[in-house]
Structures are given as structure tokens and as C-alpha cells.
Design an enzyme around this catalytic site. Structure first.
Site, PDB file in Angstrom:
ATOM      1  NE  ARG A  27     128.755 -17.044  -7.576  1.00  0.00           N
ATOM      2  CZ  ARG A  27     129.123 -16.956  -8.853  1.00  0.00           C
ATOM      3  NH1 ARG A  27     130.206 -17.611  -9.279  1.00  0.00           N
ATOM      4  NH2 ARG A  27     128.425 -16.232  -9.701  1.00  0.00           N
ATOM      5  CG  HIS A  83     124.845 -31.430 -10.089  1.00  0.00           C
ATOM      6  ND1 HIS A  83     124.894 -32.620  -9.410  1.00  0.00           N
ATOM      7  CD2 HIS A  83     125.454 -30.521  -9.293  1.00  0.00           C
ATOM      8  CE1 HIS A  83     125.505 -32.438  -8.246  1.00  0.00           C
ATOM      9  NE2 HIS A  83     125.842 -31.178  -8.160  1.00  0.00           N
ATOM     10  NE  ARG A 136     118.460 -15.802  -6.856  1.00  0.00           N
ATOM     11  CZ  ARG A 136     119.748 -15.593  -6.604  1.00  0.00           C
ATOM     12  NH1 ARG A 136     120.116 -15.003  -5.494  1.00  0.00           N
ATOM     13  NH2 ARG A 136     120.658 -15.961  -7.457  1.00  0.00           N
ATOM     14  NE  ARG A 143     129.211 -14.355  -1.945  1.00  0.00           N
ATOM     15  CZ  ARG A 143     128.333 -14.790  -2.849  1.00  0.00           C
ATOM     16  NH1 ARG A 143     127.499 -13.941  -3.415  1.00  0.00           N
ATOM     17  NH2 ARG A 143     128.291 -16.060  -3.197  1.00  0.00           N
ATOM     18  CD  GLU A 178     123.925 -10.190  -1.223  1.00  0.00           C
ATOM     19  OE1 GLU A 178     123.620 -11.294  -1.693  1.00  0.00           O
ATOM     20  OE2 GLU A 178     124.591 -10.043  -0.178  1.00  0.00           O
ATOM     21  CG  ASN A 186     121.236 -12.711  -9.646  1.00  0.00           C
ATOM     22  OD1 ASN A 186     120.998 -12.013 -10.615  1.00  0.00           O
ATOM     23  ND2 ASN A 186     122.157 -13.654  -9.659  1.00  0.00           N
TER      24      ASN A 186
END
Length: 708
Positions: free
Chosen positions: A435, A328, A603, A472, A567, A592
Site C-alpha cells: 500500500r 488506531h 463497508r 499499488r 475493485e 473488500n
């Protein structure tokens, strides 16, 4: 085989299965979940337990937890094979105990794994004294450079202020249990009110993401486990303040020790909520350090409350030892556009207050002991950046057209309706990544088709007619569990059921979402659907077949294109085959994950953070292959990962043939300006040199950071 319920009557209570006070305890069974009672099975157990009016506990040996509290269950840290039982007290105790122990035996939505009988343990050897651990060497090899993970990019030069943990003066013993309990309840009520005020204020300012964090803090305060733990201490003669502090610190420590980044990160939220209530009980104000202008905060951890209330007139950046990029605190830092590092080396806590440092979170480093000349160079770079940013903001609505007339679409990555509105105000030409999992998270049941359709329609209406909206499909998996979507536990969830693989494994969830997306097609935006984690042509064909079946069965307005989120390296390597597939209209590169899978690096691993660079020539080569294949088939390529917001990467991506850059919202004006500052021919020359480089450092040297 059905579980046998062993009924045990509590002393002084009604007969089992009868009255209000009946207590029923099931048999003990070995926990069959292969990786223990982690987030997903715990959430499933809580959802089941809440269906019963009885008080329900999960018991293991001398430990127990409220079965209606996920933080309490997670705090037990139960492992595979550990004995557990259900104890229920109340009118429906018999049914609750029987149903819940059976659900545990069945795996709570995961495939149950038989528990082997372990041989009797060898007597433990006498412990050997551990030698003192030497201080960890600098990860960078330079004592003046500390490495971390970029939570929010930027450059800041200032002086350190160490933010220490608040200490309260507290009496251990209470006066009267009833009075202490009342004191605690009153403090919780006041804390709930202050959180509500903070949440509502952020909502009015349009900061819905930050507001949602403090809404989650209200949920923590309502978790029954915290108050039960505190009440037990009060009943033992402790004061309200002492009892509450022990309750929340014990729970936070249990969560922090869990091998789960998301849940361990929630320990910070528990401590934040706990400190707020403790201040209400004691009347002791939380001490705030004296801050001068150009302060860079360094802390073991910052709470969301600390971060949300940072004085931006004085604090220009921060670095924390704890925390991750999904915490957060990181979310708030990005929304405030303040440079931030998380996971920095622990020796950062030894930096003296007042030390001059430069926090370059874009590079993931904090530098100290700079010479006057070095500091002047940083200041000059900042001055140029400020002037450049003002020019970029003034031209944010101008199109991104290279100096020789080549146009690139610059759009936004968003997580909801408010983001769509904010993006339009920053000059976004649409949305390149919605998203959609934000609709599914923070719930105990799946969103209905109508609920999803309403949200997608609102996002579409926030855009100008004809602008793209790329949705997505649900991207969850073993690393991002949902309590109502059972997914078997996996040893390595990043290589297991993720993204579209979940939808193919549980197609009704995917079908419902596709119908909801199609229902929003007439809302004004030009709609695109993107499947995440496609790795084989078979994956693509199965997903597209489901889409086509649903599209032929429902009425919707306009055309909806369908594509692949690239990806996984196989999509780049086989770009020609994927691009030639009927109905595959585009790729959008998630740099990413593509970088992580190409380099075989986690990552979130702080030790590898400096190597996780999308400017690695191998990653750029895959993107270039994809662009060539798509253009040969009359199709387009976007980039929606972090590289699209990386100004050093932008001209190289344009040169590779990327048609659309989907950025973080604050980065949009700068990305558009970067495109306008180059000719396409120069970008193509840079791209040709970049894929021939050997290291990401060589690639980045092609676009010097001092020019940005």
C-alpha cells in the site's frame, strides 16, 4: 476578485501592519467549500498559516480557532456559507490575513461554490416534547446475539469485564495562574517523555506500526490549540487539572461529532493523550480493573494506550461500541492477533461483569447466555484450532501445493518495510500488495521521487531475490485526503475521484511515483505495478500510456509488469476485454471494495456489516470470470483483499482459478495449510457449487467453520 483586508487595531497595540503586536482582521467571507471546512481544506489552511510568524486565528461569529491547529479548525464544524474571517497578530499579520482570506475565498484547493443568500428564517415554532425512545431492538433479532464489525478476526470464549471511563478527583479553582501554568507544562513534558519511552520500546520490539501511533500522540500534545484552550481557563482562575480536562474533553467532543469517520475516530486519541496528562497533573494512577484469565473486555471505547498495554495472558478479546476498522485501536488489535469487534450494539454495555460470552469476530458477533453444552463445543473448537495453528506454524515455510500437485503463491499485504520483514518470517513468498500511500500519509508536503524510491527499494531488499513485489500506486481520494493534494469535495467520495482517477486528474503525481518505482526495479524483487480503481478500458489505457512514457524516459533494471486492481464490477464483467489489452499482465482482486461496489453497501456501516460478505455468489462469479479471461490470455489472477485471508473462501478461490493469495501477515501459515489440505479437483467442485448458490450463507456451508 481579491479579498479586501479590513484593518482593525487592537486596543493598546501598535499601529496596523507595523510592530510585533499589530493585529489585523480580514473581512468576513462566506465559506465557499461545498461540504464545509472538513479535513482537506482545514489541512491546507494550517499548512498556509504555518508559513507566517504571526499568531493566526480563524474566526466565525463568537467562535475562533488557532489557524495552525487542524484539530481546532475541525472542531469548529464550519458549514458551507458560514461567515469566516482571519485575525492575525504579529510582524507579518497584514500579509497573513490577506493571503489566508484569499485562499479561503478560492476554496483552499477545492472548487468554490457560490453561496446563495438565504431568506430570513421563520420564527421557530415552540418545541414539542420528544417521546421517550424505546430501547433499540437487537440487530440480529436474537437478544443473546449482539452484532458488530470485525476489527480483528478470531474466536474467544470467556467472561466479560466492563472497562469504565477513568474518573479523577479535581479541584476547580487554581491558586496562582503562573504556578498552574507551570504545573501543566511540567505534566505535558512528563507525558511526552512517557510516550517517547512507549514508542521507543515498541520500535525495539519491531512494532513500528504501534510505535507510530504513539508518535502521533506526541504530535497531539504539541498541537497549540490544546494548550491555548487550557491557558485561557487557567487565566480565568481554574486549576491546571480542571483547565486541561476541559480543554481536551471539549476538543474530543467536537471531533467526535464531525461527519468524518477518520477525524471522529481521532477523538479517542485526544482523550487518551488528555487522560495521560491529567494523571501526571493529579498524581492519580489510572485505575486498572482486576482481570482474570479468559477476560473479554467490553467498553464504550478503548484508547490506543489501553489496547497496546493489554495483558495477553489474561485478555483474549474485546468489543467496543465506538471505533471503526481503520481506528488506531483496530490496527493494534490486528497486530496483536487478538479477536476484536468495533461498532457493537450499545446494549453490550449492559452486560454484567462475569457473564460468560463467546466473541466470534470472524462472524461479527458476541453471544451470551450459552448453555454448558454450547460452551463445551466452543472450547473443543478452540482446542482444535490451537493444535492446528501449531501444525501450521511448523510448516509455514513449505509451499502451498494442493494434494494433487497444483501450486498457489501465498504472499503478503504490507504497509511498509517492517511489514515486509515480518511477512518473510511468517512464510510469505513475496508481497502481493504494497500500500504505497503509507509513504504519502502523515506529511504536509508530498514525498520526493528519491524518498519514494528509497522506501520501495528497502521493501524490495527485504524479500528474497526473484520474489514478487506488487506495488499499488497511490490510492487516496475524497475519503482519504492529503493536505498537499487538492481534490474537490464530493457528495459521495466513494464514487468520485479515488485511486487511479486522482493520478489521471493530477498526472505529475502519478508520473513521479512511477519513476520512483522504476528506480527500485534493480533491488532484487520481481517488480509489479498495479493501478487501483480501474473501472473502464479508457482508464487503463491512459494509466498504461503514462507508465510507458515514463518507462521509456528512464533507465531501470529488469522487467516490470503492469496490472489492474479489480475493485469495480465492470472489470469482472468485461474481463475478456481488459485481459486482451496489450501490456495488461495481471489482475489482483480487492475483495473488500469489490464486494461493497457489487452489493452497493458501505463497508463501514455497522447495520450492513453482516451482509458485506465476499463469499456472496455474485462476487465469486466476477472473480471466476476474471480468472477464465486471464488464463485464456496467458496471464495470472491474484486476490489481495480480505477474502484471501478468509479460510472458508480459500479453497473456493483456488477452485475459481486464483493463482496468488495475498494475505494479512498473521494469516499466511493457515492459508498455506488450507491450500495443502485440498485437491485442486475438490476446490473446482466447491467453486462450481459456490457460484450456483443463492446466498453467502449457502456458500460458507460448503466449507464448514468447524473444520477450520
Amino acid at each position: 476578485m481579491a479579498a479586501t483586508v479590513v484593518l482593525k487595531k487592537a486596543v493598546g497595540q501598535a499601529e496596523q501592519g507595523g510592530g510585533e503586536g499589530a493585529t489585523v482582521t480580514s473581512e468576513a467571507v462566506a465559506l465557499p467549500n461545498p461540504t464545509g471546512m472538513h479535513a482537506r481544506p482545514a489541512a491546507t489552511l494550517v499548512a498556509l498559516a504555518k508559513k507566517y510568524s504571526s499568531n493566526v486565528k480563524l474566526v466565525s461569529g463568537d467562535m475562533s480557532a488557532n489557524a495552525k491547529s487542524i484539530v481546532a479548525i475541525m472542531g469548529l464544524g464550519l458549514a458551507h456559507g458560514q461567515d469566516v474571517a482571519i485575525s492575525a497578530t504579529g510582524a507579518d499579520a497584514r500579509t497573513a490575513a490577506a493571503d489566508l482570506i484569499q485562499a479561503i475565498k478560492d476554496g483552499l484547493g477545492e472548487e468554490a461554490e457560490p453561496v446563495a443568500v438565504a431568506p430570513a428564517p421563520e420564527p421557530p415554532a415552540a418545541p414539542k416534547p420528544e417521546p421517550a425512545k424505546p430501547a433499540a431492538p437487537p440487530r440480529s433479532g436474537d437478544p443473546n446475539t449482539l452484532l458488530g464489525i470485525s476489527a480483528s478476526p478470531g474466536l474467544a470464549a470467556g467472561t466479560v469485564v466492563q472497562l469504565r471511563t477513568q474518573e479523577f478527583t479535581i479541584a476547580e479553582l487554581g491558586q496562582n495562574a503562573a504556578d498552574e501554568r507551570r504545573t501543566l507544562r511540567d505534566a505535558v513534558d512528563r507525558a511526552m517523555w512517557s510516550l517517547g519511552e512507549l514508542r521507543d520500546g515498541l520500535e525495539k520490539e519491531g512494532n513500528s506500526e504501534k510505535a507510530g501511533i504513539f508518535g502521533a500522540h506526541q504530535e497531539i500534545l504539541q498541537d497549540p490549540e490544546l494548550l491555548e484552550r487550557a491557558d485561557a481557563e487557567i487565566d480565568g482562575g481554574k486549576s491546571a487539572a480542571f483547565a486541561w480536562r476541559k480543554a481536551y474533553t471539549d476538543l474530543a467532543e467536537q471531533l467526535a461529532s464531525l461527519d468524518n469517520e477518520v477525524l471522529a475516530g481521532r477523538a479517542t486519541d485526544v482523550r487518551d493523550v488528555g487522560t495521560r496528562v491529567l494523571g501526571e497533573i493529579t498524581g492519580q494512577l489510572v485505575e486498572k480493573p482486576d482481570l482474570n484469565e479468559n477476560t473479554i473486555l467490553v467498553a464504550k471505547e478503548l484508547t490506543p494506550s489501553d489496547t497496546a498495554q493489554i495483558d495477553r495472558a489474561k485478555v483474549i478479546g474485546f468489543a467496543t461500541v465506538n471505533g471503526g476498522v481503520s481506528s488506531h485501536v483496530a490496527i493494534i488489535a490486528r497486530s496483536m492477533d487478538i479477536p476484536a469487534l468495533v461498532g457493537i450494539e450499545e446494549r453490550a454495555l449492559d452486560i454484567a461483569d462475569g457473564t460468560r460470552v463467546v466473541l466470534d469476530s470472524s462472524k461479527g458477533e458476541l453471544r451470551l447466555n450459552l448453555s454448558d453444552a454450547e460452551l463445551r463445543a466452543v472450547r473443543e473448537r478452540q482446542r482444535k484450532q490451537a493444535e492446528r495453528k501449531a501444525r501450521e506454524e511448523a510448516a509455514k515455510d513449505d509451499p502451498a501445493v494442493t494434494s494433487d500437485g497444483h501450486r498457489v503463491a501465498v504472499v503478503a499485504n504490507i504497509g511498509g518495510v517492517d511489514d515486509a520483514k515480518d511477512a518473510a518470517g511468517k512464510g510469505a513468498e513475496g508481497v502481493g500488495l504494497l500500500r504505497s500511500e503509507f509513504v504519502f500519509l502523515g506529511r504536509t508536503t508530498a514525498p520526493s521521487e528519491d524518498e519514494q524510491a528509497d522506501v520501495y527499494s528497502q521493501c524490495a531488499k527485504a524479500l528474497r531475490p526473484g520474489q514478487p513485489l506488487v506495488i499499488r500506486t497511490l490510492d487516496v481520494g475524497g475519503d482519504k485526503p492529503l493536505p498537499y493534494l487538492p481534490i474537490p469535495a464530493e457528495e459521495n467520495p466513494f464514487l468520485g475521484l479515488r485511486g487511479v482517477r486522482v493520478g489521471l486528474d493530477q498526472p505529475e503525481t502519478l508520473r513521479t511515483q512511477i519513476r520512483a518505482i522504476l528506480a527500485s526495479a534493480g533491488a532484487g524483487a520481481k517488480l509489479h505495478v498495479m493501478f487501483p480503481m480501474i473501472s473502464t478500458v479508457t482508464d487503463w489505457r491512459r494509466a498504461k500510456e503514462i507508465f510507458d512514457e515514463e518507462a521509456s524516459a528512464v533507465a531501470f533494471s529488469g522487467e516490470v509488469s503492469v496490472g489492474i486492481m479489480m475493485e469495480v464490477p465492470t472489470v469482472g464483467i468485461m474481463a475478456g476485454q481488459f485481459a486482451a489489452e496489450p501490456g495488461c499482465d495481471f489482475f489482483s482482486v480487492g475483495t473488500n471494495d469489490l464486494t461493497a461496489y457489487t452489493l452497493a453497501m458501505d463497508r463501514g456501516n455497522a447495520n450492513l456489516a453482516s451482509q458485506m460478505d465476499p463469499c456472496n455468489p455474485a462476487v465469486l462469479s466476477l472473480i471466476g470470470r476474471a480468472a477464465d479471461a486471464l488464463h485464456a490470455n496467458g496471464k495470472w489472477l491474484g486476490v489481495c483483499g480480505g477474502a484471501a485471508s478468509d479460510l472458508q473462501a480459500v479453497p473456493i478461490l483456488v477452485g475459481l482459478g486464483v493463482d496468488e493469495l495475498s494475505c494479512s501477515i498473521p494469516a499466511i501459515p493457515a492459508v498455506k495449510a488450507m491450500v495443502r489440505s485440498y485437491a485442486l479437483s475438490a476446490c473446482q467442485e466447491l467453486a462450481s457449487k459456490a457460484v450456483a448458490c443463492s446466498t453467502p450463507e449457502e456458500v460458507r456451508a460448503l466449507v464448514p467453520v468447524d473444520e477450520i
